[in-house]
Motif scaffolding. Structure first.
Motif, short mmCIF file in Angstrom:
data_model
loop_
_atom_site.label_atom_id
_atom_site.label_comp_id
_atom_site.label_asym_id
_atom_site.label_seq_id
_atom_site.Cartn_x
_atom_site.Cartn_y
_atom_site.Cartn_z
N ASP A 160 -19.15 6.35 10.20
CA ASP A 160 -18.83 5.54 11.37
C ASP A 160 -19.24 4.09 11.12
N PRO A 161 -18.48 3.14 11.68
CA PRO A 161 -17.37 3.32 12.60
C PRO A 161 -16.09 3.75 11.88
N LYS A 162 -15.19 4.34 12.65
CA LYS A 162 -13.87 4.65 12.12
C LYS A 162 -13.09 3.34 11.95
N PRO A 163 -12.05 3.35 11.14
CA PRO A 163 -11.23 2.14 11.01
C PRO A 163 -10.65 1.70 12.35
N VAL A 164 -10.31 0.43 12.44
CA VAL A 164 -9.65 -0.09 13.64
C VAL A 164 -8.29 0.56 13.81
N GLN A 165 -7.55 0.69 12.70
CA GLN A 165 -6.21 1.27 12.75
C GLN A 165 -6.31 2.78 12.93
N ARG A 166 -5.58 3.30 13.90
CA ARG A 166 -5.61 4.72 14.18
C ARG A 166 -4.23 5.34 13.94
N PRO A 167 -4.19 6.51 13.36
CA PRO A 167 -5.36 7.33 13.00
C PRO A 167 -6.07 6.85 11.74
N LYS A 168 -5.40 6.02 10.91
CA LYS A 168 -6.04 5.53 9.69
C LYS A 168 -5.22 4.38 9.14
N PRO A 169 -5.80 3.57 8.27
CA PRO A 169 -5.02 2.51 7.61
C PRO A 169 -3.92 3.11 6.73
N PRO A 170 -2.80 2.41 6.57
CA PRO A 170 -1.74 2.90 5.68
C PRO A 170 -2.27 3.08 4.26
N LEU A 171 -1.87 4.19 3.65
CA LEU A 171 -2.32 4.52 2.30
C LEU A 171 -1.17 4.30 1.32
N TRP A 172 -1.36 3.36 0.40
CA TRP A 172 -0.41 3.06 -0.66
C TRP A 172 -0.90 3.77 -1.92
N LEU A 173 -0.10 4.68 -2.45
CA LEU A 173 -0.49 5.39 -3.67
C LEU A 173 0.38 4.94 -4.83
N GLY A 174 -0.28 4.57 -5.92
CA GLY A 174 0.42 4.19 -7.13
C GLY A 174 0.37 5.31 -8.15
N SER A 175 1.51 5.94 -8.42
CA SER A 175 1.58 7.02 -9.40
C SER A 175 3.02 7.21 -9.82
N SER A 176 3.22 7.57 -11.08
CA SER A 176 4.57 7.85 -11.56
C SER A 176 4.64 9.18 -12.31
N GLY A 177 3.57 9.97 -12.26
CA GLY A 177 3.58 11.28 -12.91
C GLY A 177 4.54 12.21 -12.19
N GLU A 178 5.54 12.68 -12.90
CA GLU A 178 6.62 13.40 -12.26
C GLU A 178 6.20 14.78 -11.74
N LYS A 179 5.30 15.46 -12.43
CA LYS A 179 4.95 16.82 -12.06
C LYS A 179 3.90 16.87 -10.96
N ARG A 180 2.81 16.14 -11.12
CA ARG A 180 1.71 16.23 -10.18
C ARG A 180 1.46 14.92 -9.43
N GLY A 181 1.55 13.77 -10.13
CA GLY A 181 1.26 12.50 -9.47
C GLY A 181 2.15 12.25 -8.26
N LEU A 182 3.45 12.43 -8.43
CA LEU A 182 4.37 12.21 -7.32
C LEU A 182 4.23 13.30 -6.25
N ARG A 183 3.74 14.47 -6.65
CA ARG A 183 3.45 15.51 -5.66
C ARG A 183 2.32 15.04 -4.73
N VAL A 184 1.30 14.41 -5.29
CA VAL A 184 0.20 13.87 -4.48
C VAL A 184 0.73 12.78 -3.55
N VAL A 185 1.63 11.95 -4.05
CA VAL A 185 2.25 10.92 -3.22
C VAL A 185 2.98 11.57 -2.04
N ALA A 186 3.76 12.61 -2.34
CA ALA A 186 4.51 13.30 -1.28
C ALA A 186 3.58 13.89 -0.23
N GLU A 187 2.43 14.36 -0.66
CA GLU A 187 1.50 15.01 0.26
C GLU A 187 0.71 14.02 1.11
N HIS A 188 0.43 12.83 0.57
CA HIS A 188 -0.57 11.98 1.22
C HIS A 188 -0.17 10.54 1.51
#
Length: 284
Positions: A160-188
């Motif tokens: 605490d405190p929680k971020p000002v932005q609710r429910p959370k700040p935007p998450l930018w993920l940088g990844s180009s791994g086709e099998k798992r990296g982009l899967r993490v992007v899709a999930e989060h």
């Protein structure tokens, strides 16, 4: 809607020049202003001055009024996700809710070696990134978090405190791994970031975007719910810069992060990018 951010080279710059660039980004109407997160300059010669990215974001939060700020991208292995969640929430408060959180799997053999820290395998780094995304969400939204993963464990953790932005700040993920990296992007991810290095074809970025679409379908998420971002070096020639920007927009990228080029005078290059911004808006 297309957003346009400015990410000037930060290595070898003094504080005065950095402040000038932040003012340019804020006053010119850029949507975002970005720093990077490395312990040493990038490139063939890795010596010289470079400030800590998240300390710079704290200063930028106070020095600017309207532009969104962030780091593209922080290496997840640089900090424990619990510590990272606290740092990001602090910056979100300092900026009045203007933080975008950029995160990648991390790994820098040179700086890991000099600091005596391990460089996990690519597979482990991606697995750690996935767990970190879960932990960040929990710490930013839940009163108390317990988490037991393969790589991280939290026991009744509070943040605490929680971020000002609710429910959370935007998450930018940088990844180009086709099998798992982009899967993490899709999930989060809220935004998927591509670094278009010189020689990277737009067609290849489009192909990776279709791979991400497939991962979204597999996890039951609408592909359109993840914005597509690209950071690229902005040519000094205005017409060339406009054609390149048009190509990325036509390819479906809505978040454009411009890296101005212009030799040694990064402030002048940033000013030139600011003058071009209205024409870039017309493209977007």
């Amino acid at each position: 809607m297309t957003t346009i951010g400015l990410k000037p080279p930060q290595q070898h710059l003094g504080v005065t020049a950095l402040r000038e660039i932040w003012a340019i980004a804020d006053d010119a109407g850029f949507d975002g202003c970005w720093v990077f997160d490395h312990l040493a300059p990038m490139g063939p010669v890795r010596t010289g001055d470079v400030f800590d990215g998240w300390s710079l974001l704290a200063a930028m939060a106070e020095a600017t009024k309207r532009v969104r700020i962030g780091c593209l991208v922080s290496g997840n292995t640089n900090r424990h996700p619990g510590t990272f969640a606290k740092i990001a929430a602090t910056i979100d408060h300092l900026s009045g809710g203007r933080l975008d959180v950029g995160l990648g799997a991390g790994g820098d053999t040179m700086t890991d070696t000099m600091m005596g820290t391990p460089t996990p395998s690519a597979a482990e780094r991606v697995a750690r990134l996935a767990e970190a995304c879960e932990i960040l969400r929990l710490l930013w939204t839940e009163p108390v978090t317990s988490y037991e993963g393969r790589h991280y464990t939290l026991t009744r953790a509070i943040s605490d405190p929680k971020p000002v932005q609710r429910p959370k700040p935007p998450l930018w993920l940088g990844s180009s791994g086709e099998k798992r990296g982009l899967r993490v992007v899709a999930e989060h991810a809220d935004v998927w970031l591509n670094a278009a290095l010189p020689g990277t074809e737009i067609a290849e970025l489009q192909r990776l975007s279709r791979v991400l679409d497939a991962h979204c379908a597999a996890v039951g998420r609408p592909p359109a719910s993840i914005r597509r971002a690209v950071q690229f070096r902005l040519p000094s020639d205005a017409d060339v810069a406009l054609r390149l920007t048009q190509g990325y927009v036509d390819a479906g990228f809505t978040e454009l992060v411009l890296m101005p080029t212009g030799g040694e005078d990064v402030v002048a290059a940033s000013e030139a990018a600011a003058k071009l911004l209205p024409r870039l808006r017309d493209v977007g």
